[in-house]
Design a protein around this motif. Structure first.
Motif, PDB file in Angstrom:
ATOM      1  N   MET A 491       0.829  -1.203   0.000  1.00 48.68           N
ATOM      2  CA  MET A 491       0.000   0.000   0.000  1.00 48.68           C
ATOM      3  C   MET A 491       0.865   1.256   0.000  1.00 48.68           C
ATOM      4  SD  MET A 491      -2.763  -1.531  -0.248  1.00 48.68           S
ATOM      5  CE  MET A 491      -3.792  -0.081  -0.370  1.00 48.68           C
ATOM      6  N   ALA A 492       1.995   1.214   0.710  1.00 53.69           N
ATOM      7  CA  ALA A 492       2.919   2.349   0.682  1.00 53.69           C
ATOM      8  C   ALA A 492       3.493   2.534  -0.716  1.00 53.69           C
ATOM      9  CB  ALA A 492       4.036   2.128   1.699  1.00 53.69           C
ATOM     10  N   MET A 493       3.808   1.425  -1.379  1.00 51.52           N
ATOM     11  CA  MET A 493       4.287   1.498  -2.759  1.00 51.52           C
ATOM     12  C   MET A 493       3.224   2.097  -3.667  1.00 51.52           C
ATOM     13  SD  MET A 493       3.783  -0.173  -5.884  1.00 51.52           S
ATOM     14  CE  MET A 493       3.027  -1.712  -5.395  1.00 51.52           C
ATOM     15  N   LEU A 494       1.956   1.728  -3.457  1.00 49.84           N
ATOM     16  CA  LEU A 494       0.865   2.252  -4.282  1.00 49.84           C
ATOM     17  C   LEU A 494       0.734   3.767  -4.100  1.00 49.84           C
ATOM     18  CD1 LEU A 494      -1.492   1.438  -6.174  1.00 49.84           C
ATOM     19  CD2 LEU A 494      -2.937   1.297  -4.133  1.00 49.84           C
ATOM     20  N   ALA A 495       0.857   4.223  -2.855  1.00 46.09           N
ATOM     21  CA  ALA A 495       0.791   5.661  -2.598  1.00 46.09           C
ATOM     22  C   ALA A 495       1.949   6.392  -3.267  1.00 46.09           C
ATOM     23  CB  ALA A 495       0.794   5.913  -1.092  1.00 46.09           C
ATOM     24  N   ASP A 496       3.140   5.801  -3.184  1.00 49.02           N
ATOM     25  CA  ASP A 496       4.317   6.401  -3.816  1.00 49.02           C
ATOM     26  C   ASP A 496       4.166   6.425  -5.337  1.00 49.02           C
ATOM     27  OD1 ASP A 496       6.955   7.481  -3.842  1.00 49.02           O
ATOM     28  OD2 ASP A 496       7.730   5.514  -4.379  1.00 49.02           O
ATOM     29  N   LEU A 497       3.641   5.353  -5.891  1.00 48.47           N
ATOM     30  CA  LEU A 497       3.417   5.283  -7.336  1.00 48.47           C
ATOM     31  C   LEU A 497       2.421   6.349  -7.784  1.00 48.47           C
ATOM     32  CD1 LEU A 497       3.891   3.707 -10.011  1.00 48.47           C
ATOM     33  CD2 LEU A 497       1.964   2.241  -9.364  1.00 48.47           C
ATOM     34  N   HIS A 498       1.385   6.558  -6.986  1.00 48.68           N
ATOM     35  CA  HIS A 498       0.382   7.569  -7.316  1.00 48.68           C
ATOM     36  C   HIS A 498       0.995   8.967  -7.365  1.00 48.68           C
ATOM     37  CE1 HIS A 498      -2.725  10.532  -5.951  1.00 48.68           C
ATOM     38  NE2 HIS A 498      -3.291  10.061  -7.049  1.00 48.68           N
ATOM     39  N   ILE A 499       1.881   9.257  -6.403  1.00 50.77           N
ATOM     40  CA  ILE A 499       2.537  10.571  -6.383  1.00 50.77           C
ATOM     41  C   ILE A 499       3.392  10.774  -7.635  1.00 50.77           C
ATOM     42  CG2 ILE A 499       4.256  11.968  -5.157  1.00 50.77           C
ATOM     43  CD1 ILE A 499       3.229  10.679  -2.543  1.00 50.77           C
ATOM     44  N   ILE A 500       4.159   9.727  -8.003  1.00 52.48           N
ATOM     45  CA  ILE A 500       5.024   9.823  -9.191  1.00 52.48           C
ATOM     46  C   ILE A 500       4.187  10.035 -10.443  1.00 52.48           C
ATOM     47  CG2 ILE A 500       6.657   8.548 -10.634  1.00 52.48           C
ATOM     48  CD1 ILE A 500       7.622   7.142  -8.071  1.00 52.48           C
ATOM     49  N   LEU A 501       3.111   9.262 -10.578  1.00 55.30           N
ATOM     50  CA  LEU A 501       2.266   9.365 -11.767  1.00 55.30           C
ATOM     51  C   LEU A 501       1.543  10.709 -11.822  1.00 55.30           C
ATOM     52  CD1 LEU A 501       0.756   5.755 -11.839  1.00 55.30           C
ATOM     53  CD2 LEU A 501       2.518   6.680 -13.349  1.00 55.30           C
ATOM     54  N   LYS A 502       1.171  11.214 -10.650  1.00 53.24           N
ATOM     55  CA  LYS A 502       0.464  12.499 -10.612  1.00 53.24           C
ATOM     56  C   LYS A 502       1.364  13.623 -11.133  1.00 53.24           C
ATOM     57  CE  LYS A 502      -2.611  15.121  -7.581  1.00 53.24           C
ATOM     58  NZ  LYS A 502      -3.170  15.215  -6.213  1.00 53.24           N
ATOM     59  N   LYS A 503       2.656  13.545 -10.795  1.00 51.31           N
ATOM     60  CA  LYS A 503       3.599  14.535 -11.307  1.00 51.31           C
ATOM     61  C   LYS A 503       3.749  14.426 -12.817  1.00 51.31           C
ATOM     62  CE  LYS A 503       6.321  14.846  -7.049  1.00 51.31           C
ATOM     63  NZ  LYS A 503       7.659  14.605  -6.432  1.00 51.31           N
ATOM     64  N   LEU A 504       3.557  13.217 -13.355  1.00 55.66           N
ATOM     65  CA  LEU A 504       3.646  13.003 -14.796  1.00 55.66           C
ATOM     66  C   LEU A 504       2.332  13.303 -15.504  1.00 55.66           C
ATOM     67  CD1 LEU A 504       5.637   9.619 -14.809  1.00 55.66           C
ATOM     68  CD2 LEU A 504       6.547  11.910 -15.279  1.00 55.66           C
ATOM     69  N   GLY A 505       1.300  13.663 -14.712  1.00 54.83           N
ATOM     70  CA  GLY A 505       0.003  13.963 -15.292  1.00 54.83           C
ATOM     71  C   GLY A 505      -0.779  12.726 -15.689  1.00 54.83           C
ATOM     72  N   ILE A 506      -0.539  11.621 -15.001  1.00 52.79           N
ATOM     73  CA  ILE A 506      -1.213  10.351 -15.311  1.00 52.79           C
ATOM     74  C   ILE A 506      -2.122   9.970 -14.147  1.00 52.79           C
ATOM     75  CG2 ILE A 506      -0.887   7.900 -15.828  1.00 52.79           C
ATOM     76  CD1 ILE A 506       1.878   8.618 -16.959  1.00 52.79           C
ATOM     77  N   ARG A 507      -3.390   9.691 -14.457  1.00 54.47           N
ATOM     78  CA  ARG A 507      -4.336   9.245 -13.430  1.00 54.47           C
ATOM     79  C   ARG A 507      -4.103   7.766 -13.121  1.00 54.47           C
ATOM     80  NH1 ARG A 507      -7.170  11.651 -17.176  1.00 54.47           N
ATOM     81  NH2 ARG A 507      -8.248   9.754 -17.840  1.00 54.47           N
ATOM     82  N   LEU A 508      -4.111   7.414 -11.854  1.00 53.07           N
ATOM     83  CA  LEU A 508      -3.925   6.022 -11.423  1.00 53.07           C
ATOM     84  C   LEU A 508      -5.281   5.434 -11.042  1.00 53.07           C
ATOM     85  CD1 LEU A 508      -2.292   3.541 -10.623  1.00 53.07           C
ATOM     86  CD2 LEU A 508      -1.826   4.615  -8.407  1.00 53.07           C
ATOM     87  N   VAL A 509      -5.659   4.330 -11.711  1.00 52.90           N
ATOM     88  CA  VAL A 509      -6.924   3.646 -11.452  1.00 52.90           C
ATOM     89  C   VAL A 509      -6.613   2.193 -11.092  1.00 52.90           C
ATOM     90  CG1 VAL A 509      -9.170   2.987 -12.377  1.00 52.90           C
ATOM     91  CG2 VAL A 509      -8.096   5.131 -13.124  1.00 52.90           C
ATOM     92  N   VAL A 510      -7.199   1.718 -10.009  1.00 53.62           N
ATOM     93  CA  VAL A 510      -7.094   0.308  -9.619  1.00 53.62           C
ATOM     94  C   VAL A 510      -8.451  -0.331  -9.868  1.00 53.62           C
ATOM     95  CG1 VAL A 510      -6.631  -1.314  -7.752  1.00 53.62           C
ATOM     96  CG2 VAL A 510      -5.324   0.833  -7.901  1.00 53.62           C
ATOM     97  N   ALA A 511      -8.496  -1.342 -10.734  1.00 46.93           N
ATOM     98  CA  ALA A 511      -9.765  -1.947 -11.147  1.00 46.93           C
ATOM     99  C   ALA A 511      -9.894  -3.357 -10.581  1.00 46.93           C
ATOM    100  CB  ALA A 511      -9.852  -1.990 -12.670  1.00 46.93           C
TER     101      ALA A 511
END
Length: 576
Positions: A491-511
């Protein structure tokens, strides 16, 4: 006592088949039990003791109707490899260590049953067991050369024995070799013209008669020797407890190998006869059988595939076969042990060599190389380990190799990038080109449960793949195969990944796994509200919501659809 139900509901028409099967089982079990006692390094009558109580116990506690428990080549080879150096040539100490290790094996099995570890039946994979049995069989065959050719090995390990074989050739005993050749000829003759007869029993009877009638003992031909009749008297092992500590881990290895081997036999005959096996109860039955064997001064037992096959081939229907066979062996132990003293060790060596040859299947091992190279490597490594470093270290290494291979698969699994085919079905993008990427959307599937030791690899792989793509606006992760349990590191990795993607302008969706993911995100303080990780019920809804978001963005309504509602359908309807 699962077996008790079958005994209480016994049908009279089964009795004739069970009697015939029991007689056939005894005919096969008797010579094998005596031979395996010699292999274990104890008196021949101990082999009979190792059959009686274990067969009775398994008849009550086992879930297989056809399985016959008893001495087994692999278990006896393991015990001999462990106990012989500890006993230091003392036969009484050797016997007591054998009983102690057998009791420990039973205790390990009971503990495994108590903690529902029947799944360990699948832990020693077929390639590992294949390599193990081939290695044990070769070790037994080389070890029996001393009995067949009439000399004594000076080295305990296989490689040293083979290296010193030229010197041993000069010590060959011709009368012993002659007895061995006669025993082999009798065995092959019966197998050729009367295959339904118990060839091993016939070899023992004929060779023992020849030793008695022609007084071949004067030619220094070794025999089983005097065997005390009667049932065993319970004795408490007396030796340094420090030695017992040396048996704990080997007993665990023995419990594992015995159980896996037994389950392979039990499951195959259960499938043939149309019923199921309870692995946890089988673990308990094996543990109680081994404790019963130790209590009756015997050695470790397992599922005997050859005797089980004889039972099934002769129409054995229930556990009454084991009970009747145990009673017959009891009569032999009480009243008919005197003729057993004339059985030559060379004949027993031939019986063991032939029994071990049935365990060798180098052709199947080599065929693994074409079907599954990693399985071949595992089997071949196990084989070499047993041959070069011994049975117990070989088993330990094989288990570790199997564990490492499993961890490698979990830590570095296969992964897929998904797209849509011409029918709008989500499927993997591969060389067949039946699916194409979705513009601006990257769908990723990680084919392994995410946990702390592969979470960073997951993130690196995902970011590397996204970096190689152009125009990615939305990343959708298929949660079904990878988010299987709560792991705070993940879950910590998921939060970190979301921050990185947000800076790249990419929305993170978990389906997928929506309820679980929302709960886990809340527990791990991962935001799923405005600007957080978006959680969707499945991949199709994730795609639909992304499409709505893009439409809303174009119409200036993006804030409306960016929120995380309780019911996504309400949001879809409100937007439409």
């Amino acid at each position: 006592m699962p077996g008790l139900e079958g005994l209480l509901n016994y049908q009279r028409q089964w009795f004739r088949d069970d009697i015939r099967a029991a007689l056939s089982v005894v005919a096969v079990a008797l010579p094998v039990a005596i031979a395996y006692a010699q292999l274990t390094g104890v008196n021949a009558v101990v082999g009979l003791y190792s059959c009686i109580l274990p067969m009775l116990v398994y008849a009550l506690f086992g879930t297989s109707r056809q399985l016959i428990v008893g001495p087994d080549a692999a278990t006896c080879a393991v015990i001999a490899a462990v106990v012989t150096p500890l006993a230091a040539g003392d036969p009484v100490k050797h016997w007591q260590l054998v009983m102690t290790m057998t009791g420990m094996t039973g205790i390990w099995c009971l503990l495994a049953s108590r903690f529902k570890l029947g799944v360990l039946a699948d832990f020693l994979s077929k390639p590992i067991l294949m390599g193990l049995l081939n290695g044990v069989a070769i070790t037994i065959i080389v070890g029996q050369f001393s009995k067949v050719f009439g000399f004594k090995f000076e080295h305990p390990y296989l490689i040293e024995r083979l290296a010193d074989l030229p010197r041993y050739i000069t010590q060959f005993h011709r009368p012993t070799i002659l007895i061995s050749l006669v025993a082999l000829f009798v065995f092959l003759l019966i197998k050729r013209f009367r295959p339904q007869w118990p060839a091993a029993l016939a070899v023992m009877i004929i060779s023992a008669f020849a030793v008695w009638f022609f007084n071949l003992g004067t030619f220094e031909i070794k025999t089983v020797g005097a065997i005390q009749s009667g049932l065993p008297i319970f004795q408490t092992p007396a030796f340094d407890l420090g030695i017992a500590r040396e048996l704990v881990m080997p007993a665990l290895n023995l419990a594992m190998v015995s159980f896996v081997s037994m389950m392979l036999t039990a499951r195959s005959f259960a499938a043939k006869n149309g019923y199921d096996i309870d692995a946890d109860k089988e673990f308990m039955a094996l543990g109680l059988a081994n404790i019963a064997s130790a209590f009756s001064q015997g050695f470790a037992v397992s599922g005997a595939d050859s005797r089980t096959a004889v039972n099934d081939a002769n129409g054995g229907k229930t556990q009454w076969v084991s009970i009747i066979a145990a009673l017959l062996i009891t009569l032999i132990a009480l009243f008919l042990t005197a003729p057993l003293q004339y059985i030559p060790s060379a004949a027993l060596g031939i019986v063991l060599v032939i029994a071990s040859l049935s365990l060798i299947d180098l052709k199947a091992l080599w065929q693994l190389r074409k079907r599954d190279n990693s399985a071949f490597f595992l089997a071949f490594t196990t084989l070499l380990a047993v041959l070069f470093i011994g049975v117990i270290p070989g088993i330990t290494l094989a288990v570790l190799l199997g564990l490492f291979q499993f961890l490698r698969v979990v830590m570095r699994p296969t992964e897929q990038v998904l797209g849509l085919d011409h029918k709008g079905v989500i499927r993997s993008i591969d060389s067949a080109k039946k699916a194409i990427p979705i513009h601006g959307v990257f769908i990723y599937r990680f084919n392994s449960p995410l946990t702390y030791f592969n979470a960073l690899y997951f993130k690196r792989q995902l970011l590397r793949k996204i970096a190689a793509e152009e125009g990615v606006e939305c990343l959708i992760i298929d949660a079904v195969p990878c988010f299987t349990h709560l792991d705070l590191s993940v879950m910590a990795m998921l939060a970190d990944l979301h921050i990185i993607l947000k800076k790249l302008g990419i929305r993170l969706v978990v389906a997928g796994r929506k309820r679980q993911m929302l709960k886990w995100c809340e527990l791990a303080s991962v935001s799923t509200t405005d600007g957080g990780v978006l959680i969707r019920s499945d991949l199709y809804l994730a795609l639909k919501m992304n499409q709505i978001y893009k439409q809303a963005l174009a119409e200036g309504l993006a804030p409306l659809v960016h929120k995380q509602p309780n019911n996504e359908d309400v949001l879809i309807h409100s937007h439409l």
